[in-house]
Design a protein around this motif. Sequence first.
Motif, PDB file in Angstrom:
ATOM      1  N   PHE A  18       0.824  -1.199   0.000  1.00 13.70           N
ATOM      2  CA  PHE A  18       0.000   0.000   0.000  1.00 13.70           C
ATOM      3  C   PHE A  18       0.861   1.252   0.000  1.00 13.70           C
ATOM      4  O   PHE A  18       1.843   1.349   0.725  1.00 13.70           O
ATOM      5  CB  PHE A  18      -0.891  -0.008   1.246  1.00 13.70           C
ATOM      6  CG  PHE A  18      -1.723   1.224   1.447  1.00 13.70           C
ATOM      7  CD1 PHE A  18      -2.813   1.485   0.642  1.00 13.70           C
ATOM      8  CD2 PHE A  18      -1.418   2.124   2.462  1.00 13.70           C
ATOM      9  CE1 PHE A  18      -3.594   2.614   0.837  1.00 13.70           C
ATOM     10  CE2 PHE A  18      -2.195   3.257   2.668  1.00 13.70           C
ATOM     11  CZ  PHE A  18      -3.280   3.504   1.852  1.00 13.70           C
ATOM     12  N   GLU A  19       0.509   2.225  -0.843  1.00  7.04           N
ATOM     13  CA  GLU A  19       1.170   3.519  -0.869  1.00  7.04           C
ATOM     14  C   GLU A  19       0.145   4.585  -0.518  1.00  7.04           C
ATOM     15  O   GLU A  19      -0.840   4.769  -1.224  1.00  7.04           O
ATOM     16  CB  GLU A  19       1.797   3.801  -2.242  1.00  7.04           C
ATOM     17  CG  GLU A  19       2.971   2.883  -2.552  1.00  7.04           C
ATOM     18  CD  GLU A  19       3.785   3.358  -3.741  1.00  7.04           C
ATOM     19  OE1 GLU A  19       3.493   4.449  -4.272  1.00  7.04           O
ATOM     20  OE2 GLU A  19       4.714   2.643  -4.128  1.00  7.04           O
TER      21      GLU A  19
ATOM     22  N   PRO B 119       9.093  -3.247  -0.538  1.00  4.54           N
ATOM     23  CA  PRO B 119       9.629  -3.396  -1.898  1.00  4.54           C
ATOM     24  C   PRO B 119       9.233  -4.705  -2.568  1.00  4.54           C
ATOM     25  O   PRO B 119       9.346  -4.828  -3.792  1.00  4.54           O
ATOM     26  CB  PRO B 119      11.147  -3.323  -1.685  1.00  4.54           C
ATOM     27  CG  PRO B 119      11.345  -3.773  -0.275  1.00  4.54           C
ATOM     28  CD  PRO B 119      10.149  -3.300   0.494  1.00  4.54           C
ATOM     29  N   ASN B 120       8.777  -5.676  -1.786  1.00  2.00           N
ATOM     30  CA  ASN B 120       8.407  -6.981  -2.351  1.00  2.00           C
ATOM     31  C   ASN B 120       7.007  -7.395  -1.895  1.00  2.00           C
ATOM     32  O   ASN B 120       6.835  -8.372  -1.155  1.00  2.00           O
ATOM     33  CB  ASN B 120       9.432  -8.045  -1.947  1.00  2.00           C
ATOM     34  CG  ASN B 120      10.820  -7.744  -2.461  1.00  2.00           C
ATOM     35  OD1 ASN B 120      11.036  -7.663  -3.669  1.00  2.00           O
ATOM     36  ND2 ASN B 120      11.763  -7.568  -1.545  1.00  2.00           N
TER      37      ASN B 120
ATOM     38  N   ALA C  45       1.115  -4.719  -6.747  1.00  2.00           N
ATOM     39  CA  ALA C  45       0.432  -5.893  -6.184  1.00  2.00           C
ATOM     40  C   ALA C  45      -0.243  -6.746  -7.247  1.00  2.00           C
ATOM     41  O   ALA C  45      -1.127  -7.550  -6.940  1.00  2.00           O
ATOM     42  CB  ALA C  45      -0.596  -5.452  -5.143  1.00  2.00           C
ATOM     43  N   LYS C  46       0.174  -6.587  -8.518  1.00  2.00           N
ATOM     44  CA  LYS C  46      -0.325  -7.413  -9.621  1.00  2.00           C
ATOM     45  C   LYS C  46      -1.823  -7.249  -9.844  1.00  2.00           C
ATOM     46  O   LYS C  46      -2.524  -8.204 -10.170  1.00  2.00           O
ATOM     47  CB  LYS C  46       0.004  -8.902  -9.388  1.00  2.00           C
ATOM     48  CG  LYS C  46       1.462  -9.199  -9.095  1.00  2.00           C
ATOM     49  CD  LYS C  46       2.362  -8.842 -10.271  1.00  2.00           C
ATOM     50  CE  LYS C  46       3.806  -9.221  -9.996  1.00  2.00           C
ATOM     51  NZ  LYS C  46       4.713  -8.790 -11.087  1.00  2.00           N
ATOM     52  N   LEU C  47      -2.311  -6.032  -9.688  1.00  2.00           N
ATOM     53  CA  LEU C  47      -3.713  -5.780  -9.988  1.00  2.00           C
ATOM     54  C   LEU C  47      -3.941  -5.747 -11.502  1.00  2.00           C
ATOM     55  O   LEU C  47      -2.991  -5.567 -12.275  1.00  2.00           O
ATOM     56  CB  LEU C  47      -4.175  -4.478  -9.331  1.00  2.00           C
ATOM     57  CG  LEU C  47      -4.682  -4.663  -7.891  1.00  2.00           C
ATOM     58  CD1 LEU C  47      -3.518  -4.810  -6.924  1.00  2.00           C
ATOM     59  CD2 LEU C  47      -5.560  -3.504  -7.451  1.00  2.00           C
TER      60      LEU C  47
ATOM     61  N   ASP D 117       7.331   5.067 -12.021  1.00  2.00           N
ATOM     62  CA  ASP D 117       7.713   5.735 -10.775  1.00  2.00           C
ATOM     63  C   ASP D 117       6.827   5.344  -9.599  1.00  2.00           C
ATOM     64  O   ASP D 117       6.999   5.849  -8.500  1.00  2.00           O
ATOM     65  CB  ASP D 117       7.706   7.256 -10.954  1.00  2.00           C
ATOM     66  CG  ASP D 117       6.315   7.808 -11.248  1.00  2.00           C
ATOM     67  OD1 ASP D 117       5.446   7.027 -11.635  1.00  2.00           O
ATOM     68  OD2 ASP D 117       6.121   9.029 -11.074  1.00  2.00           O
ATOM     69  N   GLY D 118       5.872   4.469  -9.778  1.00  2.00           N
ATOM     70  CA  GLY D 118       5.120   3.941  -8.645  1.00  2.00           C
ATOM     71  C   GLY D 118       3.725   4.472  -8.545  1.00  2.00           C
ATOM     72  O   GLY D 118       3.097   4.815  -9.534  1.00  2.00           O
TER      73      GLY D 118
END
Length: 418
Positions: free
Chosen positions: A83-84, A102-103, A231-233, A243-244
Amino acid sequence: MTRIAGLVAAALFLCLPISSVAAEMPAAAKTLFEAKSVSERNTALSALEAAAPGDPASAYAAGAGEFFTALEILASGLHRHGFESPQSFVLPLMRLPVPDNPNPEPLTYEKFRAILVAFRDRLEKSAATLGSVPADADIGLVVDLIHAGIDLNEDGNIAPDESIGAIMASLSRGGIDTRDGAPQLTFRFDRADGYWLQGYAEFLMAQADFWLAHDFKTMFDGSFHMLFPRAKLPLQDTLVPPDGGMSGSIFASEWRFADFISLVHLVNWPVVEPERRQAARRHLLEMIRLSREDWKAIRAETDNDREWLPGPQQKGINPLTGLEVGEEQVQAWLAALDTAEDLLEGRVLLPHFRIAGKGINMKRFFDEPKPFDLVLSITGPAIAPYLESGKILTSDDFDQIQREFGGAGFLTFALWFN
């Protein structure tokens, strides 16, 4: 703004970490909140839960422990999947300071619902335990919010940067000083504060049950990559740039704002568990009842010992909020509770800006659930089934209450008062 941000932090993390415990409290309570590992903390909590049926002090401490472990379930579940947190007040409940992962593990809609269910069920246990404490129990928990905390990253430890003080400082953008030598945020929690914490458990359960009453998979698949960018959504590779995710403001770039618009547009949720939407209203009504009990108990207090929520007779500025409570604020808050109860019971109708002569029956909104469409609720068509003639809440009714809270504002006191 720092005061309001601090209150938001308190509202999101309403746990009771104890740095020192009054003499009447069981030894396990001190261990529970001073533990530096999850295993040590959980052992102490189990001991308190076993003693709770015959010991009000153990029940009080156990209920508080169950509350903050519910928050830990939510926070660690979010961390597990990367979660970000968006740094924006547009999404205030999504500003949890979850550490970077990170993982992260892949996340599915079913896994996200399971996190919400576990969070909600733990809150229910906390509310039941706190509710078992007799009204006349002599409770005293001396609390330092800077010490102890919750395990945010699931490493089995409760580190200094996972303390409640550190969490609150993060959310308040440095408005709370947690450095060595800084004034400590120490409070003595009594029986009245048990009603307060139980009320917040009911409030959070209402939110969780409202989500869980609906199927929000389309929204999840179409927009949650902005919150869980690794998260592979389903749309991760298509719509999330290298960049996230949402670590900055949602207005920091066009793509972030676009995903937020997608999220709002996709809040068109079919009802799948109608009993949960009905339960959400009952939780809110119970929160109102508990707030009245809280203020009844507060106003009966004769001491003034490091009060978390002081009454008008307990003078002094609260070190967390910087506010002092007067009789006018208490009376206005009790009036606000009456208004909220009237709305939830359908005795007063909620106005809609584009509809004259009719208002929304909120009791029917919860008890007769239909698909929830956010945009169409704002524009009008989705709330048409709940419109009735009757007494409608006016802006003057709310303004009269709000004026009593002065410059700090109604919302600031509401986050604190519950």
